[in-house]
Write a protein that holds these residues in place. Structure first.
Motif, short mmCIF file in Angstrom:
data_model
loop_
_atom_site.label_atom_id
_atom_site.label_comp_id
_atom_site.label_asym_id
_atom_site.label_seq_id
_atom_site.Cartn_x
_atom_site.Cartn_y
_atom_site.Cartn_z
N PRO A 135 -18.40 58.72 -33.16
CA PRO A 135 -19.85 58.76 -32.98
C PRO A 135 -20.25 59.13 -31.55
N LEU A 136 -21.38 59.79 -31.47
CA LEU A 136 -21.91 60.24 -30.18
C LEU A 136 -22.41 59.05 -29.34
N VAL A 137 -22.10 59.10 -28.05
CA VAL A 137 -22.63 58.09 -27.12
C VAL A 137 -23.75 58.76 -26.31
N TYR A 138 -24.92 58.18 -26.39
CA TYR A 138 -26.07 58.75 -25.67
C TYR A 138 -26.29 57.90 -24.42
N VAL A 139 -26.19 58.52 -23.25
CA VAL A 139 -26.32 57.77 -22.00
C VAL A 139 -27.79 57.79 -21.55
N VAL A 140 -28.41 56.61 -21.62
CA VAL A 140 -29.82 56.43 -21.27
C VAL A 140 -29.86 55.96 -19.81
N HIS A 141 -30.71 56.57 -19.00
CA HIS A 141 -30.75 56.13 -17.60
C HIS A 141 -32.16 56.19 -17.06
N ALA A 169 -25.70 54.01 -24.30
CA ALA A 169 -25.14 53.35 -23.11
C ALA A 169 -26.25 53.36 -22.08
N ILE A 170 -26.82 52.18 -21.81
CA ILE A 170 -28.06 52.12 -21.03
C ILE A 170 -27.78 51.71 -19.58
N LEU A 171 -28.30 52.52 -18.65
CA LEU A 171 -28.13 52.26 -17.22
C LEU A 171 -29.50 52.21 -16.56
N GLN A 172 -29.91 51.01 -16.13
CA GLN A 172 -31.12 50.89 -15.32
C GLN A 172 -30.70 50.32 -13.97
N GLU A 173 -31.69 50.09 -13.09
CA GLU A 173 -31.33 49.68 -11.72
C GLU A 173 -30.41 48.46 -11.69
N ASN A 174 -30.71 47.45 -12.52
CA ASN A 174 -29.90 46.22 -12.47
C ASN A 174 -28.46 46.49 -12.87
N GLU A 175 -28.25 47.36 -13.88
CA GLU A 175 -26.87 47.70 -14.29
C GLU A 175 -26.18 48.49 -13.18
N VAL A 176 -26.92 49.41 -12.55
CA VAL A 176 -26.31 50.24 -11.50
C VAL A 176 -25.83 49.34 -10.37
N GLN A 177 -26.69 48.38 -9.98
CA GLN A 177 -26.30 47.48 -8.88
C GLN A 177 -25.10 46.62 -9.26
N ALA A 178 -25.04 46.17 -10.51
CA ALA A 178 -23.96 45.27 -10.92
C ALA A 178 -22.71 46.03 -11.37
N GLY A 179 -22.80 47.37 -11.47
CA GLY A 179 -21.65 48.17 -11.97
C GLY A 179 -21.40 47.93 -13.45
N VAL A 229 -22.90 48.27 -17.74
CA VAL A 229 -23.64 49.14 -18.66
C VAL A 229 -24.02 48.29 -19.87
N THR A 230 -25.22 48.51 -20.38
CA THR A 230 -25.61 47.82 -21.62
C THR A 230 -25.32 48.77 -22.78
N LEU A 231 -24.45 48.34 -23.67
CA LEU A 231 -24.04 49.20 -24.79
C LEU A 231 -24.72 48.71 -26.05
N ARG A 232 -25.55 49.59 -26.62
CA ARG A 232 -26.24 49.18 -27.86
C ARG A 232 -25.69 49.99 -29.03
N ASN A 233 -25.29 49.25 -30.07
CA ASN A 233 -24.85 49.90 -31.30
C ASN A 233 -26.10 50.31 -32.08
N LEU A 234 -26.28 51.61 -32.28
CA LEU A 234 -27.54 52.07 -32.88
C LEU A 234 -27.57 51.89 -34.40
N ARG A 235 -26.44 51.48 -34.98
CA ARG A 235 -26.45 51.20 -36.43
C ARG A 235 -26.94 49.78 -36.69
N ILE A 238 -15.74 50.92 -20.49
CA ILE A 238 -16.44 51.50 -21.66
C ILE A 238 -15.48 52.19 -22.63
N ALA A 239 -14.48 52.94 -22.10
CA ALA A 239 -13.57 53.65 -23.00
C ALA A 239 -12.78 52.65 -23.85
N ALA A 240 -12.29 51.59 -23.21
CA ALA A 240 -11.53 50.58 -23.93
C ALA A 240 -12.39 49.93 -25.02
#
Ligand code: AMP
Length: 419
Positions: free
Chosen positions: A328-334, A382-392, A394-400, A412-414
């Motif tokens: 499945p495709l991973v869409y990186v939201v930022h 895969a959602i990246l906002q300022e708080n995720e960027v600072q903490a290193g 990513v918030t991963l949401r399963n769209l199903r 993330i790959a693992a």
């Protein structure tokens, strides 16, 4: 301003049918390799003389359907209308006859005929071809048919009929043609205009005229199988025996001949039952004279070709859809400071791990990016906002199922691999 369309008789293969095309070509490749056939691809264009000599004057292909041109260097070239002559040319040119026999080859690619376009009939179409060169054993004829049969079966095509005939060899065919000519001359006035012409040029083609009156007449015509010499009759019995051993059902069709000049002995076609037997999805036969005609030593050979557009049409008609094996495709939201850089780096690591990833463009809102992810059918955001960027992270949401988790970007790959 004038707009452009694809040339008549050609078609674009749009992204939504690509999975079906991939399924069909992968199945072809896999079935051919499993039967010991090796891939050989020839150029899209060849010397015009190859097809004139190989396919034969008096055939529809050579007389009416070739895309021939003289190039800027003055060479007479033709977009290949079929594969067999070109594969035999390559076999001779590269000395493949010196290797183990039979030489078993397959190819998949586009072919060109200036045909009258209709459903399943195009001017550019794709074929899967198999050829076994250098062996007269009727078991090879049956094996070629088996490759075709397995191919259709593994795609999930059912309700197919195999029509089989033998049209003899240069030794016995003249006797048959005399009998066919005598019969047809006696019914000359009842033949269609085309067949009246064929009688002199290519009488065998009287047998597969599509005109209902000619068909009724030809039902009573002499049968090729009644005129076979002992060698051809034995060979035909051998083909039938091996088809029995392989459990492949067939019907003898006394009117089956093929549109190309080079066939000898076995000819066959595979027809979908529901079209009333009008258009074959594949066919082939033995061509023991072709290699010699192209300048080689006398060499027996047998092959088949199937049109992939027709295969796909039949799959669509039967509602066969391939199971998707693509991850499945991973869409990186930022969104926010530094998030775009993190997004591109994250997408790179996802792609390097083998997952498809896309990054949102154009500084859209989170909501618009999520809408876009859903519209593309993504499996993950895969959602990246300022708080995720600072903490290193990513918030991963399963769209199903909409389950969400927060994890380090480096993991993330693992995480994707676990699903
Ligand atoms: P042939 O080389 O004429 O024996 O054709 C072999 C197979 O190629 C046929 O059974 C069709 O499936 C396919 N085929 C031939 N001509 C066309 C065409 N104009 N458009 C689409 N498929 C074709």
């Amino acid at each position: 301003m004038a707009t452009f369309q694809a040339p008549r008789g050609t078609a674009d293969i749009l992204p939504d049918v690509q999975p079906l095309w991939r399924f069909v070509t992968e199945t072809a490749r896999e079935v051919a390799l499993r039967h010991g056939y090796a891939r050989l691809d020839t150029p899209i264009f060849e010397a015009t003389g190859l097809f004139v000599r190989g396919v034969g004057e008096g055939t529809d292909i050579v007389d009416k359907e070739m895309y021939s041109f003289r190039d800027k260097g003055g060479d007479d070239l033709t977009l290949r209308p079929e594969a067999t002559a070109a594969l035999c040319r390559a076999y001779l040119e590269h000395g493949l006859q010196n290797g183990p026999r039979p030489v078993k080859l397959f190819t998949i690619g586009p072919f060109f005929r200036h045909d009258k376009p209709q459903a399943g009939r195009y001017r550019q179409f794709q074929q899967f071809n198999c050829e076994a060169i250098g062996e007269i054993d009727p078991a090879v004829d049956a094996e070629i048919i088996q490759v075709a049969w397995r191919f259709y079966r593994e795609l999930g095509l059912h309700d197919l009929a195999l029509a089989l005939n033998s049209i003899g060899c240069p030794k016995c065919r003249p006797n048959y043609l005399d009998a066919l000519r005598a019969y047809s001359e006696a019914h000359f006035d009842d033949l269609c205009h085309d067949c009246q012409g064929r009688l002199a040029r290519n009488p065998l083609r009287l047998l597969d005229c599509k005109n209902p009156r000619c068909q009724a007449l030809m039902a009573g015509a002499p049968k090729t199988t009644d005129y076979l010499c002992a060698e051809c009759a034995d060979h035909f019995a051998g083909v039938r025996r091996f088809l029995g051993i392989l459990g492949i059902p067939y019907q003898i069709d006394h009117r089956l001949v093929r549109g190309l000049d080079y066939y000898t002995k076995t000819v066959f076609e595979v027809l979908p039952a529901e079209t009333g037997g009008q258009s074959a999805i594949g066919g082939g036969g033995r061509y023991d004279g072709l290699i010699e005609q192209l300048g080689g030593h006398p060499t027996p050979a047998v092959g088949f070709a199937t049109g992939l557009e027709r295969v796909i049409l039949n799959l669509q008609r039967q509602g066969v859809t391939p199971e998707s094996t693509a991850p499945p495709l991973v869409y990186v939201v930022h969104r926010g400071a530094g998030a775009d850089e993190a997004a591109w780096q994250l997408a790179r690591s996802i792609r390097e791990a083998g997952w498809p990833a896309v990054v949102s463009f154009g500084g859209r809102s989170i909501k618009a990016q999520m809408r876009n992810a859903n519209a593309l059918g993504a499996g993950w955001a895969a959602i990246l906002q300022e708080n995720e960027v600072q903490a290193g992270t990513v918030t991963l949401r399963n769209l199903r199922d909409h389950a969400e988790e927060v994890l380090p970007q480096s993991k993330i790959a693992a995480r994707l691999r676990r699903d």
